[in-house]
Design a protein around this motif. Structure first.
Motif, mmCIF file in Angstrom:
data_model
loop_
_atom_site.group_PDB
_atom_site.id
_atom_site.type_symbol
_atom_site.label_atom_id
_atom_site.label_comp_id
_atom_site.label_asym_id
_atom_site.label_seq_id
_atom_site.Cartn_x
_atom_site.Cartn_y
_atom_site.Cartn_z
ATOM 1 N N ARG A 163 58.230 -5.046 11.144
ATOM 2 C CA ARG A 163 58.033 -5.157 12.452
ATOM 3 C C ARG A 163 57.065 -6.506 12.495
ATOM 4 O O ARG A 163 56.899 -6.961 13.524
ATOM 5 N N LEU A 164 56.003 -6.581 11.468
ATOM 6 C CA LEU A 164 54.921 -7.392 11.639
ATOM 7 C C LEU A 164 55.447 -8.900 11.487
ATOM 8 O O LEU A 164 54.661 -9.702 12.088
ATOM 9 N N LEU A 165 56.808 -9.050 11.072
ATOM 10 C CA LEU A 165 57.041 -10.552 10.631
ATOM 11 C C LEU A 165 57.668 -11.033 12.101
ATOM 12 O O LEU A 165 58.142 -10.445 13.089
ATOM 13 N N ARG A 166 57.424 -12.257 12.361
ATOM 14 C CA ARG A 166 57.787 -13.232 13.398
ATOM 15 C C ARG A 166 59.176 -13.067 13.659
ATOM 16 O O ARG A 166 59.779 -13.429 12.649
ATOM 17 N N GLY A 167 59.516 -12.711 14.848
ATOM 18 C CA GLY A 167 61.170 -12.951 15.092
ATOM 19 C C GLY A 167 61.821 -11.748 14.946
ATOM 20 O O GLY A 167 62.970 -11.726 15.350
ATOM 21 N N VAL A 168 61.164 -10.778 14.520
ATOM 22 C CA VAL A 168 61.964 -9.378 14.276
ATOM 23 C C VAL A 168 62.173 -8.849 15.793
ATOM 24 O O VAL A 168 61.076 -8.308 16.371
ATOM 25 N N ALA A 169 63.474 -8.571 16.019
ATOM 26 C CA ALA A 169 63.726 -7.994 17.310
ATOM 27 C C ALA A 169 63.776 -6.376 17.276
ATOM 28 O O ALA A 169 63.138 -5.845 18.124
ATOM 29 N N SER A 170 64.133 -5.797 16.099
ATOM 30 C CA SER A 170 64.116 -4.479 16.103
ATOM 31 C C SER A 170 64.345 -4.018 14.549
ATOM 32 O O SER A 170 64.688 -4.820 13.701
ATOM 33 N N VAL A 171 64.043 -2.707 14.020
ATOM 34 C CA VAL A 171 64.162 -2.216 12.972
ATOM 35 C C VAL A 171 64.832 -0.975 12.996
ATOM 36 O O VAL A 171 64.126 -0.095 13.732
ATOM 37 N N LYS A 172 66.000 -0.821 12.302
ATOM 38 C CA LYS A 172 66.901 0.508 12.586
ATOM 39 C C LYS A 172 67.060 1.038 11.003
ATOM 40 O O LYS A 172 67.169 0.423 10.160
ATOM 41 N N VAL A 173 67.090 2.337 10.977
ATOM 42 C CA VAL A 173 67.280 3.163 9.710
ATOM 43 C C VAL A 173 68.845 3.692 9.853
ATOM 44 O O VAL A 173 69.041 4.296 10.769
ATOM 45 N N CYS A 174 69.537 3.322 8.929
ATOM 46 C CA CYS A 174 70.998 3.808 8.773
ATOM 47 C C CYS A 174 70.935 4.341 7.311
ATOM 48 O O CYS A 174 70.822 3.481 6.154
ATOM 49 N N LYS A 175 71.631 5.624 7.110
ATOM 50 C CA LYS A 175 71.788 6.095 5.672
ATOM 51 C C LYS A 175 73.073 5.670 5.224
ATOM 52 O O LYS A 175 73.874 5.612 5.853
ATOM 53 N N LEU A 218 59.546 4.327 3.246
ATOM 54 C CA LEU A 218 60.198 3.704 4.278
ATOM 55 C C LEU A 218 59.440 3.650 5.626
ATOM 56 O O LEU A 218 59.746 2.265 5.902
ATOM 57 N N ALA A 219 58.381 4.489 6.051
ATOM 58 C CA ALA A 219 57.711 4.162 7.127
ATOM 59 C C ALA A 219 56.802 2.745 7.016
ATOM 60 O O ALA A 219 56.653 2.188 7.857
ATOM 61 N N ASP A 220 56.380 2.725 5.741
ATOM 62 C CA ASP A 220 55.390 1.357 5.402
ATOM 63 C C ASP A 220 56.175 0.284 5.462
ATOM 64 O O ASP A 220 55.854 -0.844 6.259
ATOM 65 N N THR A 224 70.992 -12.527 13.693
ATOM 66 C CA THR A 224 71.286 -12.527 12.277
ATOM 67 C C THR A 224 70.657 -11.071 11.834
ATOM 68 O O THR A 224 69.575 -10.498 12.308
ATOM 69 N N GLN A 225 71.352 -10.379 10.856
ATOM 70 C CA GLN A 225 70.776 -9.230 10.516
ATOM 71 C C GLN A 225 70.620 -9.334 8.940
ATOM 72 O O GLN A 225 71.118 -9.930 8.208
ATOM 73 N N LEU A 226 69.444 -8.603 8.286
ATOM 74 C CA LEU A 226 68.971 -8.633 7.103
ATOM 75 C C LEU A 226 69.080 -6.920 6.651
ATOM 76 O O LEU A 226 68.346 -6.154 7.350
ATOM 77 N N ILE A 227 69.758 -6.634 5.603
ATOM 78 C CA ILE A 227 69.964 -5.399 4.917
ATOM 79 C C ILE A 227 69.094 -5.429 3.793
ATOM 80 O O ILE A 227 69.136 -6.048 2.912
ATOM 81 N N VAL A 228 68.258 -4.393 4.045
ATOM 82 C CA VAL A 228 67.229 -3.982 2.850
ATOM 83 C C VAL A 228 67.423 -2.523 2.455
ATOM 84 O O VAL A 228 67.706 -1.621 3.152
#
Length: 71
Positions: free
Chosen positions: A22-34, A14-16, A2-6
């Protein structure tokens, strides 16, 4: 998966935010899309005009130049 869009307005945080996610349990990856730029009102109007046949018609390039000189 499942994806979550923020959506983030201030790119300086953005970096913070990426680190926090990434610290959340179950997060597989974090990607940035403009996001894609959205056309302004004048561009939308021009697209609508062209689609409805409201265009400038010229016999040749010199005729076009005469029309745009007065704009």
């Amino acid at each position: 998966m499942t994806q979550l869009i923020v959506s983030i307005e201030d790119a300086s945080v953005l970096a913070d935010i990426k680190k926090a996610i990434r610290l959340l349990r179950g997060v597989a990856s974090v990607k940035v899309c403009k996001s894609e730029a959205r056309p302004n009102k004048a561009t939308i109007q021009a697209i609508e005009d062209a689609a409805n046949g409201r265009t400038i018609k010229c016999g040749d390039f010199n005729g076009y130049l005469k029309l745009v000189e007065n704009v």
